[in-house]
Scaffold this active site. Sequence first.
Site, short mmCIF file in Angstrom:
data_model
loop_
_atom_site.label_atom_id
_atom_site.label_comp_id
_atom_site.label_asym_id
_atom_site.label_seq_id
_atom_site.Cartn_x
_atom_site.Cartn_y
_atom_site.Cartn_z
N ARG A 55 -13.98 -38.67 19.99
CA ARG A 55 -14.29 -37.36 20.58
C ARG A 55 -15.67 -36.83 20.16
O ARG A 55 -15.97 -35.67 20.40
CB ARG A 55 -13.19 -36.36 20.25
CG ARG A 55 -11.88 -36.69 20.94
CD ARG A 55 -10.85 -35.58 20.82
NE ARG A 55 -9.61 -35.97 21.47
CZ ARG A 55 -9.34 -35.85 22.77
NH1 ARG A 55 -10.26 -35.34 23.58
NH2 ARG A 55 -8.18 -36.23 23.27
N ARG B 85 -13.51 -37.09 25.59
CA ARG B 85 -13.74 -38.50 25.24
C ARG B 85 -13.65 -39.38 26.48
O ARG B 85 -13.08 -39.00 27.48
CB ARG B 85 -12.76 -38.97 24.17
CG ARG B 85 -11.31 -38.92 24.57
CD ARG B 85 -10.43 -39.42 23.44
NE ARG B 85 -9.02 -39.25 23.74
CZ ARG B 85 -8.04 -39.54 22.89
NH1 ARG B 85 -8.34 -40.00 21.69
NH2 ARG B 85 -6.79 -39.38 23.23
N ASP C 182 -10.59 -58.98 18.56
CA ASP C 182 -10.94 -57.95 17.57
C ASP C 182 -10.22 -56.63 17.82
O ASP C 182 -10.09 -55.81 16.91
CB ASP C 182 -12.46 -57.73 17.53
CG ASP C 182 -13.05 -57.40 18.89
OD1 ASP C 182 -12.35 -57.53 19.92
OD2 ASP C 182 -14.24 -57.03 18.93
N HIS C 183 -9.77 -56.39 19.05
CA HIS C 183 -9.02 -55.18 19.41
C HIS C 183 -8.63 -55.31 20.87
O HIS C 183 -9.08 -56.22 21.57
CB HIS C 183 -9.87 -53.91 19.21
CG HIS C 183 -11.18 -53.94 19.93
ND1 HIS C 183 -11.28 -53.76 21.30
CD2 HIS C 183 -12.45 -54.17 19.50
CE1 HIS C 183 -12.54 -53.87 21.67
NE2 HIS C 183 -13.28 -54.12 20.61
N SER D 294 -14.96 -53.00 17.50
CA SER D 294 -15.55 -54.31 17.21
C SER D 294 -16.15 -54.38 15.82
O SER D 294 -16.14 -55.45 15.19
CB SER D 294 -16.63 -54.63 18.26
OG SER D 294 -16.03 -54.75 19.53
N ARG E 273 -13.77 -39.33 12.89
CA ARG E 273 -13.26 -40.20 13.96
C ARG E 273 -14.23 -40.15 15.13
O ARG E 273 -14.72 -39.09 15.51
CB ARG E 273 -11.86 -39.76 14.38
CG ARG E 273 -11.30 -40.61 15.51
CD ARG E 273 -9.81 -40.55 15.57
NE ARG E 273 -9.33 -40.77 16.93
CZ ARG E 273 -8.05 -40.82 17.26
NH1 ARG E 273 -7.13 -40.65 16.33
NH2 ARG E 273 -7.68 -41.03 18.51
N ASP F 52 -13.96 -56.72 26.78
CA ASP F 52 -14.30 -55.40 26.26
C ASP F 52 -15.40 -54.73 27.07
O ASP F 52 -15.25 -53.58 27.49
CB ASP F 52 -14.74 -55.53 24.80
CG ASP F 52 -14.88 -54.16 24.14
OD1 ASP F 52 -13.95 -53.35 24.27
OD2 ASP F 52 -15.91 -53.91 23.50
N HIS G 10 -14.68 -51.56 29.56
CA HIS G 10 -15.22 -50.22 29.33
C HIS G 10 -15.73 -49.56 30.62
O HIS G 10 -15.89 -48.34 30.67
CB HIS G 10 -16.36 -50.27 28.31
CG HIS G 10 -15.91 -50.29 26.89
ND1 HIS G 10 -14.98 -49.42 26.37
CD2 HIS G 10 -16.28 -51.10 25.85
CE1 HIS G 10 -14.79 -49.68 25.09
NE2 HIS G 10 -15.55 -50.70 24.75
N ASP H 26 -3.27 -31.80 16.25
CA ASP H 26 -2.89 -32.58 15.06
C ASP H 26 -2.26 -31.69 13.99
O ASP H 26 -1.78 -32.19 12.97
CB ASP H 26 -4.12 -33.29 14.48
CG ASP H 26 -4.78 -34.20 15.51
OD1 ASP H 26 -4.03 -34.86 16.25
OD2 ASP H 26 -6.02 -34.25 15.57
#
EC number: 5.4.2.12
Length: 557
Positions: free
Chosen positions: A288, A212, A470-471, A80, A285, A429, A433, A170
Amino acid sequence: MATSSAWKLDDHPKLPKGKTIAVIVLDGWGESAPDQYNCIHNAPTPAMDSLKHGAPDTWTLIKAHGTAVGLPSEDDMGNSEVGHNALGAGRIFAQGAKLCDQALASGKIFEGEGFKYVSESFETNTLHLVGLLSDGGVHSRLDQLQLLIKGSAERGAKRIRVHILTDGRDVLDGSSVGFVETLEADLVALRENGVDAQIASGGGRMYVTLDRYENDWEVVKRGWDAQVLGEAPHKFKNAVEAVKTLRKEPGANDQYLPPFVIVDESGKAVGPIVDGDAVVTFNFRADRMVMHAKALEYEDFDKFDRVRYPKIRYAGMLQYDGELKLPSRYLVSPPEIDRTSGEYLTHNGVSTFACSETVKFGHVTFFWNGNRSGYFNEKLEEYVEIPSDSGISFNVQPKMKALEIGEKARDAILSGKFDQVRVNIPNGDMVGHTGDIEATVVACEAADLAVKMIFDAIEQVKGIYVVTADHGNAEDMVKRDKSGKPALDKEGKLQILTSHTLKPVPIAIGGPGLAQGVRFRKDLETPGLANVAATVMNLHGFVAPSDYEPTLIEVVE
């Protein structure tokens, strides 16, 4: 209001001024395939459905994640804060890793309030750095950690402990040994210069600390035990030996390395976190880091027995959750955003009403306005906050304050006092959640009712509406395997998704005030949230500044 030439916007050659425009942001409202886990699809949403199916030239999808909102990679979910930054600013500002790179390169990171706060522990206590040891660039980067250690030592850190989490996800599995050797060489050099610097603990990212979405608090607890209590099933004299040895364990790899602590000659852990110490989590980020940040920061905490809760000075590399304001202190501030669409429009006489309930009020004002508090011109602006329900989970009252927001917007539109009425409707949202699918369906229905209320008011004043998000969140409530099928846990239970998504979001324009021939362009390769500001400026009758992301609309004769 006097307008300096720097702020004056050119008139749009084809679109008139004077129309009332409603800008509606549906929070957590993405576009995904229809199935039983798509709460938007499963909710009765006639207002939003009519846009999608009614006019293909005035409904489209735009990006709300990754590089479109200033985040480093396409694996980065939007949120957001960055979403509203992009919506209001009309340009893409560096967020996440890019922001950290800039702050480290300029040295500004060491001048900020966050670093000053943790540095107060340097004289008599230990600086602990916790994060993913990798150059993968998704969650963290080794070179950023190296600069952070070097800068801290130069600024008085006398005792440094690094708590490493190995990657293998990664980056290639097995690369952890090289990263540990590189870090160890840096720490040896510091020790030769009188700084007591060591690796203190470690473990694999999927097994220690970096869980996460509250999937498995045991992962966080393993990290807590090693980092704070100095306790782990494996003890070693140095980290290179630890990683090499533990990788030979059955089923072990970089991702799933069991937790270990480094001990001295007497077998005592070299670096547990204690009262008075400073802790920096160096991942940039967020996803996590949030759970670990809660364990470090929340005095009232019941997810596992922490045994002891040291009084520390804690800062994140960034703030990981803008809604929770977590952590409360951070090394790198949000981007410096100037010349937002809101500021331009006020300078050009556009009066604005903005409204949401508490949980998203800051997004439709502060973040929309470029991380700036207050009004640009209090004579032309009015911001209204409706108190959110408190003391309950949002799935208990999934309608939240959607209808109250709709009513406030309707009244503002019908008052004739405002050229723009801007709202955020948080339901998709905030209820998404919670992971409660039934409640999220109710939430989406309530959001749609609020949208309908605003549309009806726009109809009465012959205005224009712009609806977007927004997402994503509510459109996909289940974790998926690589084939896209719902994922199951070890016990065969469905894995509910409580996070944002990587899905695009809809945007639609309409209303009786929309000029004939206005339609969405087809020539923009990857339009995103930052293109919305120029679009709204056009609908107000202005041409956007030349450095804004291009408008989404064109006028066809």
